[in-house]
Structures are given as structure tokens and as C-alpha cells.
Design an enzyme around this catalytic site. Sequence first.
Site, PDB file in Angstrom:
ATOM      1  N   ASN A 102      -4.455  -0.752   3.318  1.00  0.00           N
ATOM      2  CA  ASN A 102      -3.786  -0.839   2.010  1.00  0.00           C
ATOM      3  C   ASN A 102      -3.706  -2.276   1.509  1.00  0.00           C
ATOM      4  O   ASN A 102      -2.647  -2.772   1.134  1.00  0.00           O
ATOM      5  CB  ASN A 102      -2.402  -0.185   2.046  1.00  0.00           C
ATOM      6  N   ASP A 315       3.532  -2.014  13.175  1.00  0.00           N
ATOM      7  CA  ASP A 315       3.556  -1.792  11.723  1.00  0.00           C
ATOM      8  C   ASP A 315       3.965  -3.082  11.006  1.00  0.00           C
ATOM      9  O   ASP A 315       4.699  -3.058  10.015  1.00  0.00           O
ATOM     10  CB  ASP A 315       4.477  -0.630  11.338  1.00  0.00           C
TER      11      ASP A 315
END
Length: 454
Positions: A102, A315
Site C-alpha cells: 500500500n 505491522d
Amino acid sequence: MEKRTSAGGADLLVQGGQVVGESGPKRADVWIEGGRIRAVGTDLGAPASVPVLDAANLLVLPGSIDPQVHFREPGLEHKEDLASGSLAAVAGGVTSFCEMPNTKPATTTADLLADKFRRAAGRCFADHAFFVGATAENADQLGELEQLPGCAGVKVFMGSSTGDLLVRDDSNLERVLRSGTRRVTVHAEDDFRLSERYAALSAGTQVTQHHHVRDVEAALRATRRLLDLAERTGRPVHVLHVSTAEEVELFAERDLGELVTFELTPNHLFLAAPDCYNGPHGTWAQMNPPVREKRHQQRLRRALADGEAACVGSDHAPHTAEEKSKPYPTSPSGIPGVQTTLPLLLTAVRDGWLDWKGLLRAVNVGPRRVYGIRNKGLVEPGVDGDLALVDPRIDGTLEETWLRSRARTNPFVGTELAGWPVATVVGGRVVYRHGNPSGTTQGEPAGRPLTFGG
Ligand code: DOR
């Protein structure tokens, strides 16, 4: 055996440390030759020409593999880039990472994937792989894209998060799952439910409500839909950053074996609502899916300790402090944590709820199993010479000055830790050393693409 060039110290003798295996630390030297571990033990007989790294009083761990980071390049380099993100990685004992798609533009084509590898060459401190993002448009090409060298696999966002990647409905998700064979990695939050919840937000809603806005039901619905589709198509899936006790119970009930693996983040394991959202930096703990109450944290800890969860991924999702200080819900979601995963898990071992085998599964054995990463392993002959040397005597609170990410909004600053990486070795080269108190040296950014298929 493939030889790395000897430039930068690809031959190395790590002497006098406590090598951490599944049953715990044991005194041994590690001889790395041509970038690969040649021998582990005492009296190794390495030639005198091999450079020596003194590991007395240090734990010698296999380098961590972080299977989920966002390093923001191209397009969002004001938050992070491949050089700064990979420096933070090696500063935290992470020697390999898989980076998410992303970015801006999102990594959805072969050209965009090749562009990331070009950018990484000569600038990345750790070995690396990149995910391809799934869309309705590229669904039918994913089977080819996932086979490109260095590709970590396909990543699906079932729920909207940072960026615009999204596959929200079952028919497109099924197309994605029927295109290709490798394990598909999924952010499982139900976008239909999220749209309803955000549309119903009343003015003045605070970040303290984040885990109610993106509620348990949003995560559970998506995960249930995903498991149905995985079963129908026979395609293996990997559920990222599981945040609820309910999903862990669902995995246990459905019992789909190797078809379904799942991952946890340090954020869900070490933070808990409501405390994490209180105080002036409440949005620093804002991520998707959200950090939830203690009962979830306890179930996730058990899933990690018992081996239900395959692995831990940070993450690492950096945003600037300025962006994070916008009013909720315009404050972006994401916590930077690539550098702090290993120290937190070492703290879990010290505190007794995780054993050494569990720690090694979380950061090395698990990511290799999920993605089929080759040439990596525990500190044993034949695998790449990637090591994290940890000083268990550095057991103070995490200081902001130790962080190497461009993002300083790490909610763990001030946390009391059980040890800290002081030297990191990638392919026999010392690429990072932690100085005293904040001086650091770093080697050359000679990270290479990961290989898959093991
Ligand atoms: O909190 C999050 N931040 N969750 C995601 O899924 C994406 C990430 C990001 O890229 O900022």
C-alpha cells in the site's frame, strides 16, 4: 554453496556468546563463511584470518524475519523509506522483511514490483521481499505476479485502511483466491460493516472509541467469510494482525490445518484498551484492526505461547507525529514497531509467558513456514549468517533516542524491556551496532532479495 563476496566481512567468527536454540541459550561460537553459517560449537578451528566479533555476555539469536512492514516507498517517503525502515529493522535485530504493497502507487503490477527491488538495491540494510496488492483489476494476473523473483506473495485488504487497496466483496475475493497457488495474505476486516460504522459516527468521537468503531464483529465477519472461501477454493490463506479472542476461537473450531495460518502483532500482544488510548498520545496506539481490551490480549498471548498463531509481524506502519495528532478519525492508523518486536518478545520470555521455542517460532520458524522462505533458519550450519546479538543487561526503559525509524510515534517508548539488540549481522556482515547511549555505527546496506519455495 553460493558465496557472497567477502567485502564487508562476509566471513565472521562470533565468539563466546550464548546461542539461543529452541531449548534456550547455550554457549557456542558461530563461524560464518561466505555469508553462510559453516559451523556452530566450541573449538571450531576457524582460520586466524576470519574477523572475530566478541559476543561475551551476549545472546546470539537467529536474525528475525519480520513478515509485515510498511516502508512507504515510493510515494510516502516523508513517513519512511526503504533505507530508514531497513535501518530501524536491523537496529531491532530484524535481518529479513516482507514489505506491504500500500505504497503510492500501490504495488499492483510487475513493473511496480521491479521498481521496488531497484530502489532496495544498495539501500536496504536487510534482506527483503515485497508483496503484490490484489485488486479487482489485477485479480486474474496475480498467479503470474506472485511467481516473480523476490515476491512475498499476494496481499488482500478486505477492509479499507491506509491507501486505497481493497477487495471488499466475495466474488472478487474468490477470483483472487482462484488465481495462483501460494498462500494469500489477508487484512480481514469487513468493509461493508466498516462503512456502516464510520457513516454512523457522531461528531466528537474520540480515539478511545476506535476499537468500538472497528468492532469485533467487523473482524470476525471478514475472517469467517475468508475461511469459507479458503475452504471452497482450497487456497491457503494467512490472516494478518488477528485482534480478537473470537477469531482465535473460530480458527480452533474450524480446524482447517495448513490451509489457514495466522499472525499476531506486538501491538495487540503488549498494548490494551482502554489504557493505550488515554493520555496526550492516544492516537499513537491507533491501528487497524484496533488494539482491544485485555481479554483479547490474554487470548492472543495464549495463541502465541501455544503455537496456534504461526508468527508475529510488527505491522510497522509509520506516520508523522503531525499526522498522528490530527483529530480522530482523520488521524491515520498505524504503529511503527519493526525495531521493538524482538525486545518485547524477549521481555515476554523473561516474564514467563513465552518460552524460547515460542520466541523463535514467532520471529523465524513461523515466517519461514508461512511463506516458504529459503536459506534462512535457526543458528545452524547451512543457512545464511544472519544474527541478532542481544545484551540482556540492557534492561532499562525504551528510549526514544534508540529508535531509527523516521517515525518517532512508538507507543512503547518508556516501556521496561528485558534486553536490547547491540549488533546485527546480515550474511556475515555486521550492519548495525548499538552504541552507548545513542551512538551507533552501521555497515553497508547490502541486503538482498529473499528467495521462496522451501
Ligand atoms: O493500522 C494500519 N496501518 N493498518 C493497516 O492495515 C495499514 C497500516 C498502514 O499502512 O498505515
